[in-house]
Enzyme design. Structure first.
Site, PDB file in Angstrom:
ATOM      1  NE  ARG A 231      -3.541  -2.223   2.843  1.00 49.36           N
ATOM      2  CZ  ARG A 231      -3.288  -3.326   3.529  1.00 49.36           C
ATOM      3  NH1 ARG A 231      -2.100  -3.475   4.114  1.00 49.36           N
ATOM      4  NH2 ARG A 231      -4.192  -4.284   3.646  1.00 49.36           N
TER       5      ARG A 231
ATOM      6  CE  LYS B 104      -6.217  -0.542   4.809  1.00 49.99           C
ATOM      7  NZ  LYS B 104      -7.552  -0.786   4.212  1.00 49.99           N
TER       8      LYS B 104
ATOM      9  CG  HIS C 167      -4.947   0.404  -3.745  1.00 53.66           C
ATOM     10  ND1 HIS C 167      -4.242   0.348  -2.551  1.00 53.66           N
ATOM     11  CD2 HIS C 167      -5.931  -0.521  -3.620  1.00 53.66           C
ATOM     12  CE1 HIS C 167      -4.788  -0.546  -1.757  1.00 53.66           C
ATOM     13  NE2 HIS C 167      -5.806  -1.101  -2.370  1.00 53.66           N
TER      14      HIS C 167
ATOM     15  NE  ARG D  30      -3.187  -3.886  -1.113  1.00 56.17           N
ATOM     16  CZ  ARG D  30      -2.597  -4.617  -0.179  1.00 56.17           C
ATOM     17  NH1 ARG D  30      -1.283  -4.706  -0.137  1.00 56.17           N
ATOM     18  NH2 ARG D  30      -3.312  -5.278   0.717  1.00 56.17           N
TER      19      ARG D  30
ATOM     20  CG  HIS E  27      -6.103  -8.784   2.041  1.00 52.25           C
ATOM     21  ND1 HIS E  27      -6.304  -9.343   0.794  1.00 52.25           N
ATOM     22  CD2 HIS E  27      -5.918  -7.459   1.825  1.00 52.25           C
ATOM     23  CE1 HIS E  27      -6.229  -8.406  -0.123  1.00 52.25           C
ATOM     24  NE2 HIS E  27      -5.999  -7.260   0.471  1.00 52.25           N
TER      25      HIS E  27
ATOM     26  CE1 TYR F 144      -6.522  -8.183  -6.130  1.00 48.74           C
ATOM     27  CE2 TYR F 144      -6.595  -9.163  -3.949  1.00 48.74           C
ATOM     28  CZ  TYR F 144      -6.384  -8.070  -4.766  1.00 48.74           C
ATOM     29  OH  TYR F 144      -6.048  -6.854  -4.223  1.00 48.74           O
TER      30      TYR F 144
END
Length: 314
Positions: free
Chosen positions: A146, A172, A251, A254, A277, A286
């Site tokens: 990110r 995150k 992004h 990514r 994630h 995906y």
């Protein structure tokens, strides 16, 4: 409640978003209740009042924003109940917005990484620093970072010996993960750092907290806006700006990294680990974007072979 979030080491962005969600809905709830926000009490925040406040907030907010706002208020009332401020959680009676599955916004062009790397290496733009620009593009293309994760990298983020390098990334929720560094990326980073030492010999290269990527003239840590500007410039110079999804400058790389790995044999759990994630459901999109992968997986099963033999025999 906010003090508790900060004590739990939530990211500053998360705390700011939660505080904003709390205040905006509180303002709307005060309007519904007919009081000033400074006079709003938890007793005023019953389910009907909050439901109307949420309805007003939803008029100008996306499903993702409303889902996060629901999480904010649900967390707040769980805290309020634990503190004895309220007896029940009114959010339990308010339905959470459904966000659906976000589309994968990858860049569908041939030799994406190669075209961007060539543009970075040969650019004559005034702000260009080819060695650094190649290193940034190579890191994004081969790690799926990110934007905030890239700008947060330091010299200490790259660890391990030759042939076993890796990047430690803080994502995150301040969750750390490691990403393998290939020999090619390792060499690109070495070349950039060698030039950097010539340009900025007085920087603290022995300090693991020193930023990995810096501005070409100031030597300060590169900012998110500067990386966005660089990537957009390289898209244009590579002739692929029109293929980049709107609103997904960095992004999109990514997403392209994830699709590239998926196309070359990575499974969804490996993708989840590399992308950082927290939920496998986020990574599954995906696979949705590559239905042929699922079809291929099904066709390789022993059952599929038996069925095919039976069908041919019939």
């Amino acid at each position: 409640w906010v003090d508790g979030l900060e004590a739990a080491k939530k990211s500053p962005h998360t705390v700011a978003a939660y505080r904003r969600d709390l205040r905006l809905v509180a303002d709307l709830a005060a309007e519904v209740a007919g009081v000033d926000r400074s006079g709003l009490d938890t007793g005023d925040l019953d389910t009907p009042t909050l439901r109307r406040a949420f309805a007003r907030r939803a008029r100008e907010s996306s499903p993702a924003t409303m889902s996060r706002t629901h999480s904010t208020w649900n967390s707040f009332f769980q805290f309020a109940r634990s503190e004895g401020w309220v007896a029940t959680n009114p959010m339990e009676e308010i339905e959470r917005a459904r966000t659906g599955v976000q589309a994968v916004r990858s860049i569908e062009v041939d030799d994406l990484a190669g075209r961007l790397l060539r543009a970075a290496a040969t650019s004559d733009a005034r702000s260009a620093w080819p060695a650094r620009d190649v290193a940034i593009v190579a890191t994004l293309a081969q790690s799926g970072l990110r934007l905030a994760e890239l700008t947060g990298l330091t010299l200490g983020s790259r660890t391990g010996g030759t042939g076993a390098r890796q990047l430690t990334v803080v994502g995150k929720g301040r969750k750390a993960r490691t990403i393998p560094v290939t020999d090619g990326l390792d060499l690109v980073l070495d070349r950039y750092l060698e030039e950097r030492r010539e340009r900025f010999p007085d920087q603290a290269y022995g300090d693991h907290r020193t930023p990995l990527f810096i501005h070409p003239t100031s030597g300060e840590s590169v900012t998110a806006r500067q990386v966005q500007y660089l990537v957009e410039r390289l898209y244009r110079e590579a002739g692929i700006r029109g293929s980049v999804p709107e609103g997904a400058l960095v992004h999109a790389l990514r997403h392209s990294f994830a699709m590239d790995l998926l196309d070359h044999g990575a499974d969804v759990v490996e993708l989840q680990t590399l992308l950082g994630h927290s939920s496998l459901n986020t990574t599954r999109r995906y696979l949705t974007a590559r239905p042929d992968r699922l079809r291929q997986a099904v066709s390789t099963s022993a059952a599929a072979a038996a069925i095919e033999r039976e069908a041919e025999g019939a």
